[in-house]
Design an enzyme around this catalytic site. Structure first.
Site, PDB file in Angstrom:
ATOM      1  CG  HIS A   1      -1.470  -1.138   1.259  1.00  0.00           C
ATOM      2  ND1 HIS A   1      -1.626  -1.719   2.705  1.00  0.00           N
ATOM      3  CD2 HIS A   1      -2.690  -1.409   0.821  1.00  0.00           C
ATOM      4  CE1 HIS A   1      -2.591  -2.991   2.420  1.00  0.00           C
ATOM      5  NE2 HIS A   1      -3.661  -2.427   1.015  1.00  0.00           N
TER       6      HIS A   1
ATOM      7  NE  ARG B   1      -9.187 -11.727   1.968  1.00  0.00           N
ATOM      8  CZ  ARG B   1      -9.095 -11.039   0.774  1.00  0.00           C
ATOM      9  NH1 ARG B   1      -8.955  -9.938  -0.027  1.00  0.00           N
ATOM     10  NH2 ARG B   1     -10.852 -10.774   0.987  1.00  0.00           N
TER      11      ARG B   1
HETATM   12  P1  AMP Z   1      -6.623  -3.730  -0.718  1.00  0.00           P
HETATM   13  O1  AMP Z   1      -6.092  -3.200   0.586  1.00  0.00           O
HETATM   14  O2  AMP Z   1      -6.155  -5.395  -0.459  1.00  0.00           O
HETATM   15  O3  AMP Z   1      -7.513  -3.906  -1.623  1.00  0.00           O
HETATM   16  O4  AMP Z   1      -5.442  -3.040  -1.234  1.00  0.00           O
HETATM   17  C1  AMP Z   1      -5.551  -1.810  -1.448  1.00  0.00           C
HETATM   18  C2  AMP Z   1      -4.335  -1.602  -3.084  1.00  0.00           C
HETATM   19  O5  AMP Z   1      -2.740  -1.923  -3.072  1.00  0.00           O
HETATM   20  C3  AMP Z   1      -4.908  -2.163  -4.424  1.00  0.00           C
HETATM   21  O6  AMP Z   1      -4.682  -1.066  -5.185  1.00  0.00           O
HETATM   22  C4  AMP Z   1      -3.797  -3.522  -4.744  1.00  0.00           C
HETATM   23  O7  AMP Z   1      -3.258  -3.931  -5.972  1.00  0.00           O
HETATM   24  C5  AMP Z   1      -2.899  -2.512  -3.984  1.00  0.00           C
HETATM   25  N1  AMP Z   1      -1.958  -3.885  -3.780  1.00  0.00           N
HETATM   26  C6  AMP Z   1      -2.201  -5.315  -2.140  1.00  0.00           C
HETATM   27  N2  AMP Z   1      -1.095  -5.537  -2.193  1.00  0.00           N
HETATM   28  C7  AMP Z   1      -0.152  -5.610  -2.718  1.00  0.00           C
HETATM   29  C8  AMP Z   1       1.160  -5.400  -3.037  1.00  0.00           C
HETATM   30  N3  AMP Z   1       1.790  -6.884  -2.433  1.00  0.00           N
HETATM   31  N4  AMP Z   1       2.328  -4.581  -3.936  1.00  0.00           N
HETATM   32  C9  AMP Z   1       1.378  -3.823  -4.817  1.00  0.00           C
HETATM   33  N5  AMP Z   1       0.000  -2.838  -4.569  1.00  0.00           N
HETATM   34  C10 AMP Z   1      -0.314  -3.805  -3.626  1.00  0.00           C
END
Ligand code: AMP
Length: 284
Positions: free
Chosen positions: A37, A187
């Site tokens: 993030h 997760r």
């Molecule tokens: P989430 O909180 O899981 O909905 O993710 C929010 C944003 O962070 C989304 O655009 C995801 O694709 C991005 N994201 C999650 N994990 C990663 C990671 N390991 N590397 C880069 N971006 C990520």
């Protein structure tokens, strides 16, 4: 760092930024922040003048048997991580703010949403596109950052922005990984130490596909077979799909090239993990 939880306060902030001539960068998240993030925040800061990070665990994108109730949350920690990375404003709406009683309109994706994650999680991408569309309307960002980690989500958001003529620039940020290669994910917190050790196999399988490609393999089914062979050596890793696909609509290919995306979804116990690479880059 400002904290905004109502739409009225959000609009006061965004219009202030625009009046000041500042470009707004939006980073939508579900919180429980990690370096992935924060890489989106870094990119938003590079490309915009004011960065707003939203934290909203969007119930619409969770299916009935999924992990909405136990999705990890830690606002104090998120707050300090966001602040330390230079976020200007946090948007923390509650469910009633995003979906007031009576709300029923949805953004429905097309065929690209029907396979892979969409097949495993019916309705998931309708939930994702609806919340992203609402955030785009609320914030009216100049640019919005998304991770390549969620490649089908990124593809569908690109499609939506193009199909609905949205005046927003999208930035796709490469996947941030642990030292052993595991893609960072909120997760991952569900994994017990034994499953955590096994989880590295997803990125190892992707890396094996990349290695085979670099050594001259061009047949998609051989890359798929190579990955399955590796993943099947660990009975705890239950493969849901391996996708060897073109990057625009994520449809399967027979012959691969550098633009081909290889994606995998697997379960380890109760935890569902996804990862992907572009054959041009590998795990990186
Ligand atoms: P989430 O909180 O899981 O909905 O993710 C929010 C944003 O962070 C989304 O655009 C995801 O694709 C991005 N994201 C999650 N994990 C990663 C990671 N390991 N590397 C880069 N971006 C990520």
């Amino acid at each position: 760092m400002l904290e905004l939880s109502t739409i009225a306060d959000l609009r006061i902030w965004t219009s202030g930024q625009r009046k000041g001539g500042r470009r707004i960068g939006l980073v939508p998240t579900m919180g429980y922040l990690h370096e992935g993030h924060l890489a989106l925040v870094d990119e938003a800061r590079r490309r915009a003048d004011a960065v707003i990070l939203s934290i909203f665990v969007n119930p619409l994108q969770f299916g009935p048997g999924e992990d909405l109730a136990r999705y990890p949350r830690d606002l104090p920690r998120d707050r300090s991580l966001a602040q330390s990375r230079g976020v200007d404003a946090l948007f923390l709406p509650d469910i009633e703010t995003m979906y007031p009683p009576g709300s029923e309109t949805r953004v429905t994706p097309g065929l690209t949403a029907e396979r892979w994650e969409g097949a495993a999680r019916p309705g998931h991408f309708t939930g994702v596109l609806t919340v992203v569309a609402k955030l785009f309307h609320l914030v009216e960002p100049d640019i919005a950052c998304f991770g390549q980690k969620d490649i089908q989500q990124l593809t569908l958001i690109r499609r939506m922005v193009c199909d609905l003529n949205w005046p927003v620039e999208l930035a796709a940020v490469p996947t941030v990984r642990e030292l052993d290669g595991l893609a960072l994910s909120s997760r991952n917190a569900y994994l017990n130490p034994s499953d955590r050790r096994k989880a590295v196999m997803l990125s190892q399988a992707l890396q094996a596909a990349h290695r085979a490609f670099c050594e001259g393999e061009r047949q998609a089914e051989r890359l798929d077979a190579r990955m399955r062979e590796l993943l099947n050596t660990e009975p705890a890793v239950k493969v849901e799909y391996i996708a060897v696909v073109e990057p625009d609509g994520l449809s399967p290919v027979v012959t691969v090239d550098a633009r081909t995306v290889v994606a995998v979804a697997a379960r380890l116990g109760d935890t569902r993990l996804i990862d992907n690479i572009s054959l041009a880059q590998g795990v990186g």
